[in-house]
Motif scaffolding. Structure first.
Motif, short mmCIF file in Angstrom:
data_model
loop_
_atom_site.label_atom_id
_atom_site.label_comp_id
_atom_site.label_asym_id
_atom_site.label_seq_id
_atom_site.Cartn_x
_atom_site.Cartn_y
_atom_site.Cartn_z
N ARG A 193 -11.00 2.95 2.05
CA ARG A 193 -12.27 3.03 1.33
C ARG A 193 -13.02 1.70 1.40
O ARG A 193 -14.24 1.66 1.58
CB ARG A 193 -12.02 3.43 -0.13
N LEU B 105 -9.91 11.46 -0.50
CA LEU B 105 -10.32 10.24 0.19
C LEU B 105 -11.20 10.58 1.39
O LEU B 105 -12.25 9.96 1.61
CB LEU B 105 -9.10 9.45 0.63
N ASN C 225 -1.37 6.68 1.49
CA ASN C 225 -2.79 6.95 1.74
C ASN C 225 -3.64 5.69 1.66
O ASN C 225 -4.84 5.75 1.46
CB ASN C 225 -3.31 7.99 0.75
N TYR C 226 -3.00 4.53 1.79
CA TYR C 226 -3.66 3.22 1.78
C TYR C 226 -4.12 2.77 0.39
O TYR C 226 -4.87 1.81 0.28
CB TYR C 226 -4.84 3.18 2.76
N ASP C 227 -3.69 3.43 -0.69
CA ASP C 227 -3.94 2.87 -2.01
C ASP C 227 -3.21 1.53 -2.14
O ASP C 227 -2.06 1.40 -1.74
CB ASP C 227 -3.42 3.82 -3.10
N ASN D 259 -8.32 1.06 -2.53
CA ASN D 259 -7.86 1.74 -1.32
C ASN D 259 -8.40 0.98 -0.12
O ASN D 259 -9.60 0.72 -0.03
CB ASN D 259 -8.33 3.20 -1.30
N ARG E 270 -9.43 3.99 -10.93
CA ARG E 270 -8.67 4.45 -9.77
C ARG E 270 -8.16 3.25 -8.98
O ARG E 270 -8.76 2.17 -9.00
CB ARG E 270 -9.55 5.32 -8.87
N ARG F 249 -4.44 13.55 -2.44
CA ARG F 249 -4.64 12.12 -2.22
C ARG F 249 -5.41 11.87 -0.94
O ARG F 249 -6.21 10.92 -0.85
CB ARG F 249 -3.29 11.40 -2.16
N TYR F 250 -5.17 12.70 0.05
CA TYR F 250 -5.83 12.53 1.34
C TYR F 250 -7.15 13.29 1.40
O TYR F 250 -8.15 12.77 1.90
CB TYR F 250 -4.89 12.99 2.47
N ILE G 258 0.83 -1.19 0.00
CA ILE G 258 0.00 0.00 0.00
C ILE G 258 0.87 1.25 0.00
O ILE G 258 2.01 1.23 0.47
CB ILE G 258 -0.96 0.04 1.21
#
Length: 286
Positions: free
Chosen positions: A158, A200, A129-131, A155, A152, A196-197, A126
């Motif tokens: 998400r 989200l 940002n946890y992608d 995540n 996209r 990115r944050y 990851i």
């Protein structure tokens, strides 16, 4: 565009949330008069921290003033912040280095292949940002619909909040969701203004009632290894030990590996307290 106003707003909200969770009894102050709001009064907190009540009020109002690390440490002590909350306070006030916003989450072919080599153990990489940047088949099976065909990237946060399957897979969904949210807040504070944050967080607010309820509570956490009870589609409920490794050349990128800590019982439920200790080293992100 400067991110300082945003940081001041976050600092204001964080201080207020921590002040309101303390009571006079907890800090040894007498209760005087009727209180219109929960927690300590600003004047009481300033007294405990040994600073001017007017100056603290300006700080909590988000005014453009600079607090020294000494003053912030005194406030952290008066607010009874733990180490991670103290670090978060210092970061919001500009006393800890923020990671560069907009860092690129690009993987080399060699690094991208690492989760594939760890099959049959679920593993993924990851970004900050946890992608989800890379994963193996075992991870796709354990976390259904984490990996989709959308343009996209997937995540993990998400998925936890917006994918209905997550509430079935994560046996202890609420504490797991609160934990990952606290870690997202800690990271977002170090990337103030990074789209990115911000994107989200906005998406989570739009799609999750729990996000809207919990985000104002300002819980913060660091990423670490640990245990999770997960419902595997074929094996039933299994307690996993997970550990994480930061990549040397891209410290924001993290390899996460799950190992079964106990065998499922006859009904597919792993016994509590019987998990083996993982011997694969320490980490800080899940």
């Amino acid at each position: 565009m400067s991110t300082q106003p945003d940081r001041r707003r976050q600092l204001s909200a964080f201080l207020r949330s921590r002040r309101e969770r303390l009571t006079p009894d907890e800090v040894g102050l007498p209760r005087t008069g009727r209180r219109r709001t929960p927690g300590l009064r600003r004047e009481e907190l300033a007294l405990l921290a040994g600073i001017s009540a007017t100056w603290y009020t300006y700080l909590e109002q988000g005014r453009n003033i600079r607090a020294s690390e000494q003053v912030l440490t005194a406030l952290a002590s008066a607010l009874r912040l733990d180490r991670h909350e103290r670090d978060h306070l210092l970061s919001l006030a500009g006393h800890s280095p923020a990671a560069e916003a907009g860092a690129h989450d690009l993987l080399t072919a060699e690094v991208s292949a690492v989760p594939l080599l760890l099959q049959p153990n679920p593993a993924y990489i990851i970004g900050g940002n946890y992608d989800v940047l890379s994963h193996n088949r075992a991870a796709a099976e354990l976390f259904p619909r984490l990996i989709t065909e959308e343009e996209r990237p997937a995540n993990f946060v998400r998925w936890v909040f917006l994918e209905p399957a997550a509430r079935e897979v994560l046996v202890d969904w609420e504490p797991e969701a609160r934990g990952v949210l606290g870690r997202l807040r800690t990271l977002a504070a170090n990337h103030s203004g990074d789209p990115r944050y911000t994107r989200l967080i906005e998406e989570l607010h739009e799609g999750s009632a729990e996000m809207r309820e919990w985000w104002p509570q300002y819980e913060v956490q660091v990423r670490r290894s640990g245990r999770k009870r997960l419902r595997h589609p074929r094996q039933g409920t299994v307690e996993y030990v997970y550990t994480a490794f930061h990549l040397a050349e891209q410290p924001e990128q993290t390899l996460v590996v799950y190992l079964p800590g106990s065998e499922p019982d006859e009904e597919g439920t792993s016994p509590r307290g019987s998990a083996a200790v993982c011997s694969c080293g320490g980490g800080r992100r899940d």
